[in-house]
Scaffold this motif. Structure first.
Motif, PDB file in Angstrom:
ATOM      1  N   SER A 233       0.832  -1.202   0.000  1.00 55.73           N
ATOM      2  CA  SER A 233       0.000   0.000   0.000  1.00 55.73           C
ATOM      3  C   SER A 233       0.863   1.248   0.000  1.00 55.73           C
ATOM      4  CB  SER A 233      -0.925   0.017   1.226  1.00 55.73           C
ATOM      5  OG  SER A 233      -0.173   0.068   2.417  1.00 55.73           O
ATOM      6  N   VAL A 234       0.311   2.331  -0.574  1.00 56.36           N
ATOM      7  CA  VAL A 234       0.931   3.651  -0.504  1.00 56.36           C
ATOM      8  C   VAL A 234       0.368   4.329   0.735  1.00 56.36           C
ATOM      9  CG1 VAL A 234       1.395   5.803  -1.709  1.00 56.36           C
ATOM     10  CG2 VAL A 234       0.981   3.715  -3.016  1.00 56.36           C
ATOM     11  N   ASP A 235       1.215   4.612   1.712  1.00 59.02           N
ATOM     12  CA  ASP A 235       0.734   5.099   3.003  1.00 59.02           C
ATOM     13  C   ASP A 235       0.715   6.612   3.123  1.00 59.02           C
ATOM     14  OD1 ASP A 235       0.263   2.566   3.850  1.00 59.02           O
ATOM     15  OD2 ASP A 235       2.100   2.359   5.001  1.00 59.02           O
ATOM     16  N   SER A 236       1.746   7.289   2.657  1.00 59.55           N
ATOM     17  CA  SER A 236       1.803   8.739   2.858  1.00 59.55           C
ATOM     18  C   SER A 236       2.765   9.380   1.876  1.00 59.55           C
ATOM     19  CB  SER A 236       2.215   9.076   4.300  1.00 59.55           C
ATOM     20  OG  SER A 236       3.509   8.558   4.584  1.00 59.55           O
ATOM     21  N   VAL A 237       2.585  10.674   1.703  1.00 60.71           N
ATOM     22  CA  VAL A 237       3.476  11.504   0.895  1.00 60.71           C
ATOM     23  C   VAL A 237       3.738  12.782   1.681  1.00 60.71           C
ATOM     24  CG1 VAL A 237       3.760  12.799  -1.254  1.00 60.71           C
ATOM     25  CG2 VAL A 237       2.593  10.587  -1.275  1.00 60.71           C
ATOM     26  N   TYR A 238       4.984  13.212   1.743  1.00 62.91           N
ATOM     27  CA  TYR A 238       5.287  14.455   2.440  1.00 62.91           C
ATOM     28  C   TYR A 238       6.512  15.110   1.808  1.00 62.91           C
ATOM     29  CZ  TYR A 238       8.013  10.889   4.934  1.00 62.91           C
ATOM     30  OH  TYR A 238       8.816   9.816   5.243  1.00 62.91           O
ATOM     31  N   VAL A 239       6.604  16.413   2.019  1.00 69.04           N
ATOM     32  CA  VAL A 239       7.726  17.189   1.500  1.00 69.04           C
ATOM     33  C   VAL A 239       8.876  17.084   2.489  1.00 69.04           C
ATOM     34  CG1 VAL A 239       8.542  19.480   0.839  1.00 69.04           C
ATOM     35  CG2 VAL A 239       6.210  18.761   0.259  1.00 69.04           C
ATOM     36  N   THR A 240      10.034  16.659   2.006  1.00 71.01           N
ATOM     37  CA  THR A 240      11.206  16.538   2.877  1.00 71.01           C
ATOM     38  C   THR A 240      12.125  17.749   2.771  1.00 71.01           C
ATOM     39  OG1 THR A 240      12.386  15.326   1.145  1.00 71.01           O
ATOM     40  CG2 THR A 240      11.178  14.039   2.780  1.00 71.01           C
ATOM     41  N   GLN A 241      12.082  18.421   1.617  1.00 66.75           N
ATOM     42  CA  GLN A 241      12.983  19.557   1.438  1.00 66.75           C
ATOM     43  C   GLN A 241      12.419  20.484   0.357  1.00 66.75           C
ATOM     44  OE1 GLN A 241      17.000  18.387   0.625  1.00 66.75           O
ATOM     45  NE2 GLN A 241      17.848  20.418   0.943  1.00 66.75           N
ATOM     46  N   VAL A 242      12.527  21.777   0.602  1.00 67.39           N
ATOM     47  CA  VAL A 242      12.110  22.777  -0.373  1.00 67.39           C
ATOM     48  C   VAL A 242      13.371  23.420  -0.944  1.00 67.39           C
ATOM     49  CG1 VAL A 242      10.789  24.880  -0.782  1.00 67.39           C
ATOM     50  CG2 VAL A 242       9.964  23.191   0.881  1.00 67.39           C
ATOM     51  N   LEU A 243      13.627  23.168  -2.233  1.00 68.38           N
ATOM     52  CA  LEU A 243      14.786  23.727  -2.912  1.00 68.38           C
ATOM     53  C   LEU A 243      14.385  24.987  -3.671  1.00 68.38           C
ATOM     54  CD1 LEU A 243      16.192  20.325  -4.244  1.00 68.38           C
ATOM     55  CD2 LEU A 243      16.793  21.518  -2.118  1.00 68.38           C
ATOM     56  N   ASP A 244      15.325  25.578  -4.364  1.00 71.00           N
ATOM     57  CA  ASP A 244      15.031  26.821  -5.077  1.00 71.00           C
ATOM     58  C   ASP A 244      13.970  26.614  -6.152  1.00 71.00           C
ATOM     59  OD1 ASP A 244      16.835  28.167  -3.529  1.00 71.00           O
ATOM     60  OD2 ASP A 244      18.497  27.960  -4.961  1.00 71.00           O
ATOM     61  N   ASN A 245      14.082  25.533  -6.913  1.00 72.04           N
ATOM     62  CA  ASN A 245      13.161  25.304  -8.022  1.00 72.04           C
ATOM     63  C   ASN A 245      12.395  23.986  -7.920  1.00 72.04           C
ATOM     64  OD1 ASN A 245      13.964  27.720  -9.446  1.00 72.04           O
ATOM     65  ND2 ASN A 245      15.863  26.630  -9.997  1.00 72.04           N
ATOM     66  N   PHE A 246      12.654  23.204  -6.866  1.00 75.81           N
ATOM     67  CA  PHE A 246      12.037  21.889  -6.756  1.00 75.81           C
ATOM     68  C   PHE A 246      11.565  21.629  -5.330  1.00 75.81           C
ATOM     69  CE2 PHE A 246      14.938  21.548 -10.327  1.00 75.81           C
ATOM     70  CZ  PHE A 246      14.158  20.912 -11.288  1.00 75.81           C
ATOM     71  N   TYR A 247      10.555  20.743  -5.251  1.00 73.80           N
ATOM     72  CA  TYR A 247      10.210  20.106  -3.985  1.00 73.80           C
ATOM     73  C   TYR A 247      10.833  18.711  -4.000  1.00 73.80           C
ATOM     74  CZ  TYR A 247       6.427  23.535  -3.404  1.00 73.80           C
ATOM     75  OH  TYR A 247       5.697  24.678  -3.277  1.00 73.80           O
ATOM     76  N   GLU A 248      11.403  18.333  -2.879  1.00 74.51           N
ATOM     77  CA  GLU A 248      11.812  16.946  -2.704  1.00 74.51           C
ATOM     78  C   GLU A 248      10.747  16.279  -1.844  1.00 74.51           C
ATOM     79  OE1 GLU A 248      16.067  15.260  -1.913  1.00 74.51           O
ATOM     80  OE2 GLU A 248      15.023  15.381   0.030  1.00 74.51           O
ATOM     81  N   ILE A 249      10.001  15.337  -2.456  1.00 71.97           N
ATOM     82  CA  ILE A 249       8.932  14.655  -1.732  1.00 71.97           C
ATOM     83  C   ILE A 249       9.332  13.214  -1.478  1.00 71.97           C
ATOM     84  CG2 ILE A 249       7.170  16.135  -2.739  1.00 71.97           C
ATOM     85  CD1 ILE A 249       6.339  13.751  -4.485  1.00 71.97           C
ATOM     86  N   GLU A 250       8.762  12.644  -0.447  1.00 73.23           N
ATOM     87  CA  GLU A 250       9.053  11.261  -0.067  1.00 73.23           C
ATOM     88  C   GLU A 250       7.749  10.483  -0.014  1.00 73.23           C
ATOM     89  OE1 GLU A 250      11.160   9.721   3.785  1.00 73.23           O
ATOM     90  OE2 GLU A 250      12.665  10.486   2.382  1.00 73.23           O
ATOM     91  N   VAL A 251       7.737   9.319  -0.643  1.00 75.41           N
ATOM     92  CA  VAL A 251       6.566   8.443  -0.681  1.00 75.41           C
ATOM     93  C   VAL A 251       6.855   7.231   0.200  1.00 75.41           C
ATOM     94  CG1 VAL A 251       5.046   7.066  -2.134  1.00 75.41           C
ATOM     95  CG2 VAL A 251       6.018   9.198  -3.021  1.00 75.41           C
ATOM     96  N   ALA A 252       5.978   6.998   1.166  1.00 71.04           N
ATOM     97  CA  ALA A 252       6.158   5.870   2.090  1.00 71.04           C
ATOM     98  C   ALA A 252       5.246   4.720   1.683  1.00 71.04           C
ATOM     99  CB  ALA A 252       5.857   6.303   3.519  1.00 71.04           C
TER     100      ALA A 252
END
Length: 660
Positions: A233-252
């Motif tokens: 199952s896909v449990d969660s998604v959250y932003v781990t880091q906000v860069l200048d031009n990108f979001y770094e997101i993590e999928v658990a």
């Protein structure tokens, strides 16, 4: 008229069963058995003499005829008596009384589990679909019953009336609760006793559920079993880091059971594929990182899994962050560390002394920090209470010489909490609640050894609220009081450098950063269907304006309350299906949000069915209804006596023809 007549059967299979007659008065006709007996005892026929020339031959023939005649006479007598008795018994209509005759008027309730765990595959397909086919095929058409699912009630109906509803029955985001189902049955008052048929895979069944079963009702269980126990199952998604031009997101992701194949995972934005990768089959818990453009995102992440389908996608939205408004109330000299945390690129921060505070500015803030004020004026307490009720976060840092009576009176408005007299002495902060909302996205793994900060004195906190940070003696250092749409955070000691070294600890940055963030202001928005927690949306609405939430399949109006420049939304049981939705006002899109099914049904390895071993189980609906019909229907045997009468009649004809 004769009373009800019965006689015990000697058959071992039915030795405790009694034979009854519907018309026992017909048994008087058994006296007719005297007629054939009398006829055979008294031969009324006259004999005539016949003369023969050779007496020797006549004598021998006479002896032989007399013996066979006697045998034939007694055979006919027995056959005719049995024939007449069989006819009399047939007209008296004998029957075996049903074992459960007193329960034949019971009212039937069918409790059907349509939670997502019933989406698992059995021998003949999805469990719920197979159960529905079984009910449609084998429920007697004249059987009246009430059908209850996780979400719907069909009272006093029959199988023909709800055939279409059953065929179109959807899976429910609500988990199956036998206790809640039983409460609904008990609330349905009826003069009849109850038969309750529970159809569930047993997922989530507890001992408390079994204790809720009505002892006066006959309860039966049909427990379909899944063949495929593994699930990802896909449990969660959250932003781990906000860069200048990108979001770094993590999928658990999480996995249960044995995963035999690699899992493809895809990321979509507004229906377009933006990233795809492969997750190796060895996972038990796995997180994957993606970089996406720093702009509004409205999409979902999806996996291809052979287990349950409902938890293969997680819908979410990311709103491009705006600067968060944070105000600290206290001396400027003690606010230096806050200025370093709340930088201008992400926050609109200001510090104001208590005496110079403009109360009108408070309502425009996202978070207020009470930074060691000694005492709070009554007007400020009232204003802050209203601020929290409208969705603002409040952080309380007590002063070293705080007026505890004044502070405790204020805090009591938000929950059961009390700061006791300060206790001097060094105490180390050693425990982090990693599952607390403050720290869920901070740490990649649990840290057991870190540089423990310490304080020189602390106010012991008495509360039942969970602690986010604790001292080495297990007493709380930071407590979070959950408000309806926000949070109130209370520290056990001052933060300035004279009271300890928490300001120098790396932990202070994520702690204060996350305490200032508001869920409706920025970040990932992935809501759970059925979660009653309110959601704050930024919108300036008129008195008669309303907000509606919609996508291509659903359109609904949530419960809403206007809070100045914000609106508090409560969704209840809506929407019915997971997906990406837009929040609209007067046709204008305010923001996007994602709704998802709760992930409570995904673990198929938990065997709640084991608790049902002591219950009355049935293989399927057909066997259960056959059993109820057999136990509650009188077994009429008059047809057997009709057959016997015909057999005896045929026997008499044969005797007349073949016995000389």
């Amino acid at each position: 008229m004769l009373p009800n007549v019965w006689c015990p059967l000697s058959d071992a299979r039915l030795k405790s069963t009694e034979v009854h007659f519907k018309h026992p008065e017909i048994l008087y006709f058994l006296f007719l058995l005297l007629i054939p007996i009398l006829v055979h005892l008294f031969q009324l026929r006259r004999f005539r003499k016949e003369y023969f020339t050779n007496v020797r031959f006549l004598q021998q023939l006479s002896v032989q005829t007399r013996k066979s005649s006697q045998l034939k006479k007694w055979l006919l007598l027995a056959t005719r008596c049995l024939l007449l008795a069989a006819v009399v018994f047939a007209f008296a209509q004998p029957f075996f009384e049903a074992k459960e005759k007193n329960t034949s008027t019971n009212e039937l309730f069918i409790l059907l589990d349509n939670s997502y765990s019933m989406q698992a595959k059995g021998q003949k397909g999805e469990l719920m679909r197979r159960v529905i086919e079984d009910l449609l095929a084998h429920t007697p058409e004249d059987q009246s019953f009430s059908l209850l699912t996780n979400t719907d009630d069909y009272w006093n109906t029959d199988i023909r009336s709800i055939r279409r509803d059953l065929q179109q029955l959807h899976y429910s985001a609500l988990p199956f609760s036998l206790e809640a189902m039983m409460a609904r049955v008990k609330a349905h008052h009826s003069p009849y006793k109850k038969d309750i048929l529970v159809i569930t895979d047993g997922h989530g069944i507890t001992k408390r559920d079994l204790e809720s079963i009505d002892k006066n009702a006959n309860t039966y269980f049909i427990v379909p079993e899944a063949e495929q126990k593994s699930n990802v199952s896909v449990d969660s998604v959250y932003v781990t880091q906000v860069l200048d031009n990108f979001y770094e997101i993590e999928v658990a992701l999480s996995a249960q059971g044995t995963i035999e194949h690699d899992i493809p995972i895809s990321l979509f934005d507004n229906g377009s594929l933006v990233a795809k990768t492969l997750v190796r089959k060895e996972l038990s818990e796995k997180t994957l990182r993606f970089n996406i453009p720093k702009k509004d995102f409205n999409g979902f992440v999806e996996i291809e899994d052979k287990g349950l389908v409902y938890d293969n996608a997680l819908y979410f939205a990311i709103t491009q962050p705006k600067r968060t408004a944070v105000m600290s109330i206290g001396d400027d000299a003690k606010a230096g560390f806050l200025k370093r945390i709340y930088t201008e690129d992400e926050f609109d921060y200001a510090n104001v002394p208590v005496g110079a505070l403009d109360y009108n500015r408070i309502e425009n803030q996202d978070a207020i920090i009470l930074n060691e004020p000694r005492e709070l004026p009554q007007a400020l307490q009232t204003t802050l209470k209203d601020f929290v009720s409208r969705g603002g976060n409040l952080v309380v840092i007590p002063a070293a010489d705080a007026n505890l009576a004044n502070l405790n009176t204020f805090l009591s408005q938000f929950g059961s909490i009390k700061l006791n007299a300060p206790v001097p002495g060094k105490k180390r902060i050693t425990k982090i609640a990693f599952n607390h909302p403050l720290y869920q996205t901070v740490f990649e793994k649990k840290i057991e050894n870190f540089q423990y900060p310490e304080v020189t004195s602390a106010y012991p906190i008495t509360t039942a609220a969970p602690a986010a940070l604790s001292f080495d003696d297990q007493t709380p250092f930071l407590v979070a009081l959950p408000a309806e749409v926000s949070s109130v955070y209370v520290f056990a000691s001052p933060i300035d450098k004279t009271a300890g070294n928490f300001q120098n600890a790396p932990l202070i940055v994520p702690t204060f950063y996350n305490m200032a963030q508001n869920g409706g202001h920025a970040g990932v928005t992935a809501l759970t269907i059925g979660d009653d927690r309110p959601f704050i949306a930024e919108a300036e609405l008129g008195k008669d304006d309303i907000i509606n939430v919609k996508n291509k399949r659903e359109d609904f109006i949530p419960v809403q309350q206007i809070l100045n420049t914000k609106v508090r939304l409560t969704f209840g049981a809506y929407p019915q299906e997971a997906g990406s939705f837009g929040v609209f006002s007067k046709g204008t899109l305010l923001r996007n949000i994602g709704f998802n099914y709760p992930r409570t049904e995904g673990d198929l390895t938990t065997d709640g069915a084991a608790l049902l071993e002591g219950q009355t189980l049935a293989d399927d609906a057909q066997s259960l209804f056959d059993r109820l019909h057999t136990d509650r229907t009188d077994n009429e045997i008059w047809k057997w006596f009709v057959a016997l009468a015909l057999l005896f009649l045929l026997t008499e004809v044969c005797i007349q023809k073949f016995v000389k």
